[in-house]
Design a protein around this motif. Sequence first.
Motif, mmCIF file in Angstrom:
data_model
loop_
_atom_site.group_PDB
_atom_site.id
_atom_site.type_symbol
_atom_site.label_atom_id
_atom_site.label_comp_id
_atom_site.label_asym_id
_atom_site.label_seq_id
_atom_site.Cartn_x
_atom_site.Cartn_y
_atom_site.Cartn_z
ATOM 1 N N TRP A 1 0.765 -1.265 -0.119
ATOM 2 C CA TRP A 1 0.112 -0.025 0.024
ATOM 3 C C TRP A 1 0.852 1.399 0.115
ATOM 4 O O TRP A 1 0.782 2.158 -0.624
ATOM 5 C CB TRP A 1 -0.874 0.212 1.216
ATOM 6 C CG TRP A 1 -2.029 -1.098 1.059
ATOM 7 C CD1 TRP A 1 -2.457 -1.579 0.034
ATOM 8 C CD2 TRP A 1 -2.708 -1.718 2.311
ATOM 9 N NE1 TRP A 1 -3.440 -2.363 0.591
ATOM 10 C CE2 TRP A 1 -3.565 -2.647 1.803
ATOM 11 C CE3 TRP A 1 -2.659 -1.376 3.587
ATOM 12 C CZ2 TRP A 1 -4.524 -3.370 2.784
ATOM 13 C CZ3 TRP A 1 -3.247 -2.054 4.566
ATOM 14 C CH2 TRP A 1 -4.274 -3.187 4.011
ATOM 15 N N THR A 2 1.935 1.152 0.845
ATOM 16 C CA THR A 2 2.793 2.472 0.714
ATOM 17 C C THR A 2 3.625 2.698 -0.424
ATOM 18 O O THR A 2 3.330 3.770 -0.969
ATOM 19 C CB THR A 2 3.978 2.128 2.021
ATOM 20 O OG1 THR A 2 3.434 1.844 3.049
ATOM 21 C CG2 THR A 2 4.889 3.292 2.011
ATOM 22 N N HIS B 1 2.272 1.715 -3.510
ATOM 23 C CA HIS B 1 1.180 2.114 -4.367
ATOM 24 C C HIS B 1 0.904 3.565 -4.277
ATOM 25 O O HIS B 1 0.840 4.339 -5.079
ATOM 26 C CB HIS B 1 0.058 1.184 -4.112
ATOM 27 C CG HIS B 1 -1.309 1.538 -5.086
ATOM 28 N ND1 HIS B 1 -1.296 1.367 -6.605
ATOM 29 C CD2 HIS B 1 -2.439 2.102 -4.525
ATOM 30 C CE1 HIS B 1 -2.244 2.112 -6.697
ATOM 31 N NE2 HIS B 1 -2.967 2.561 -5.685
ATOM 32 N N ALA B 2 0.783 4.139 -2.750
ATOM 33 C CA ALA B 2 0.633 5.551 -2.763
ATOM 34 C C ALA B 2 1.446 6.538 -3.055
ATOM 35 O O ALA B 2 1.312 7.623 -3.692
ATOM 36 C CB ALA B 2 0.477 5.550 -0.942
ATOM 37 N N LEU B 3 2.895 6.060 -2.793
ATOM 38 C CA LEU B 3 4.018 6.752 -3.496
ATOM 39 C C LEU B 3 3.948 6.981 -4.827
ATOM 40 O O LEU B 3 4.094 8.076 -5.642
ATOM 41 C CB LEU B 3 5.249 6.378 -2.915
ATOM 42 C CG LEU B 3 5.719 6.434 -1.235
ATOM 43 C CD1 LEU B 3 6.703 5.649 -1.198
ATOM 44 C CD2 LEU B 3 5.809 7.779 -0.865
ATOM 45 N N LEU C 1 1.274 6.508 -6.816
ATOM 46 C CA LEU C 1 0.147 7.348 -7.313
ATOM 47 C C LEU C 1 0.290 8.860 -6.935
ATOM 48 O O LEU C 1 -0.038 9.459 -7.920
ATOM 49 C CB LEU C 1 -1.051 6.783 -6.314
ATOM 50 C CG LEU C 1 -2.480 7.487 -6.955
ATOM 51 C CD1 LEU C 1 -2.923 7.337 -8.142
ATOM 52 C CD2 LEU C 1 -3.537 6.874 -5.838
ATOM 53 N N HIS C 2 0.969 9.332 -5.825
ATOM 54 C CA HIS C 2 1.371 10.261 -5.680
ATOM 55 C C HIS C 2 2.354 11.082 -6.703
ATOM 56 O O HIS C 2 2.128 12.079 -7.109
ATOM 57 C CB HIS C 2 2.020 10.497 -4.310
ATOM 58 C CG HIS C 2 2.418 12.025 -3.826
ATOM 59 N ND1 HIS C 2 1.615 13.141 -3.575
ATOM 60 C CD2 HIS C 2 3.618 12.664 -3.966
ATOM 61 C CE1 HIS C 2 2.294 14.011 -3.271
ATOM 62 N NE2 HIS C 2 3.531 13.986 -3.490
#
Length: 113
Positions: A28-29, A31-33, A35-36
Motif C-alpha cells: 500500500w505504501t 502504491h500510494a507513493l 500514485l502521488h
Amino acid sequence: MASTARVQVPIGQRALFLTTLAVPLTGWTVHALALHRKLAAARRDPLTGLLGRDGYTARARQITDRYGDSALVVLVDLDHFKQINDGPGGHAAGDRVLAATATRLTAWAGSRG
C-alpha cells in the motif's frame, strides 16, 4: 494489583504474523507513493514542465489565499500560436515555441511553481 497474562508464541508463528501485516502495508505504501508521483506529474505539462490548467488553478488559489491582494498571478496566452502550430513547421515548430516560452517564463518568474 493487575495481572497480565502472557502467551508464548513460537517464533515461526510470530514471524508469519508480522509478515502478514508487513507485506500489505509495504504494498500500500509503494502504491500510494507511485500514485502521488503520477498525480504530481499529471499537474505539469511534459513538454514545458509548466503547470497545466488544474495545477495552475490550484497553485493560483493557494497564492491568492495566502497573500490576498498582494499576490500577482500571471496567465500567459501566446498570440497567433495556432498559425505557428498549423504553419509550415507544424507541431514541431509549435513545440519549440512552447518550450522556449516556458524557458523564458521560468527564467523571469523563477522555477518555484
